[in-house]
Enzyme design. Structure first.
Site, PDB file in Angstrom:
ATOM      1  N   LYS A   9       1.020  -1.125  -0.215  1.00  0.00           N
ATOM      2  CA  LYS A   9       0.059  -0.075   0.078  1.00  0.00           C
ATOM      3  C   LYS A   9       0.972   1.386   0.019  1.00  0.00           C
ATOM      4  O   LYS A   9       2.010   1.178   0.625  1.00  0.00           O
ATOM      5  CB  LYS A   9      -0.966  -0.047   1.192  1.00  0.00           C
ATOM      6  CG  LYS A   9      -2.014   0.977   0.957  1.00  0.00           C
ATOM      7  CD  LYS A   9      -3.314   0.612   2.173  1.00  0.00           C
ATOM      8  CE  LYS A   9      -4.109   2.020   2.268  1.00  0.00           C
ATOM      9  NZ  LYS A   9      -4.826   2.169   3.596  1.00  0.00           N
ATOM     10  N   SER A  56      -7.842  10.248   8.784  1.00  0.00           N
ATOM     11  CA  SER A  56      -6.404  10.410   8.178  1.00  0.00           C
ATOM     12  C   SER A  56      -6.480  11.127   6.758  1.00  0.00           C
ATOM     13  O   SER A  56      -5.985  11.757   6.308  1.00  0.00           O
ATOM     14  CB  SER A  56      -5.906   9.236   8.275  1.00  0.00           C
ATOM     15  OG  SER A  56      -5.501   8.960   9.636  1.00  0.00           O
TER      16      SER A  56
END
Ligand code: PNS
Length: 158
Positions: free
Chosen positions: A41, A127
């Protein structure tokens, strides 16, 4: 409760995370904040940067340790002999995926998940929105610690 773990991506660590960590640290003798290390990721911040920001943000809490894990959370918890995972819930939209994760983790290993309801002033913080607002030049600073704001500015200036 003896040990508990608060896992997440923390990309970056927000005041919403901090609120959950502070409350969770009162419920156990040792709280491990476990940052996922997923090389597949693309994160804005590296694992080391995410851990460093957390380390600084929780330095006032004596029973919180920052660690990281790869692979399945349940394998990490088993290895560390931690039986409880803690997650924050902002509103009902968080619930379906959190319930699914909690059930899967419990079926895989017997690990229990405890949810803490996030306080009102943190319900809108995530976030991903912090990253997006920062990228677009908006005021995100109140939702993160001063160190995270500093690191965001440096990262975006690169
Ligand atoms: O902060 P996040 O991104 O909501 O955290 C999600 C996280 C890292 C806790 C979750 O994706 C996770 O536990 N990943 C590890 C892989 C795993 O165990 N997958 C099965 C979950 S049921």
């Amino acid at each position: 409760m003896e040990k508990a773990c608060y896992p997440g991506s923390f990309d970056p660590f927000t005041r919403g995370h901090l609120e959950i960590i502070e409350r969770a640290s009162c419920l156990c003798s040792q709280l491990t904040v476990a940052v996922i290390d997923n090389p597949a990721k693309r994160h804005l911040f590296s694992l080391e940067e995410r851990k460093e920001m957390l380390q600084q943000g929780v330095s006032h809490l004596g029973n919180v340790v920052i660690d990281h894990f790869q692979g399945l959370l349940v394998d990490y918890l088993k290895d560390r002999q931690i039986g409880v995972a803690i997650r924050g819930l902002r509103d009902s939209s968080d619930a379906p995926v959190e319930m699914q994760m909690a059930r899967l983790n419990r079926q895989m290993s017997g690990c229990e998940t405890l949810w803490l309801a996030a306080e009102g002033q943190f319900l809108h913080i995530s976030s991903s929105f912090v990253r997006e607002i920062a990228r677009l030049g908006g005021p995100y600073q109140n939702w993160v610690t001063p160190l995270v704001a500093q690191r965001m500015e440096a990262k975006l200036a690169q």
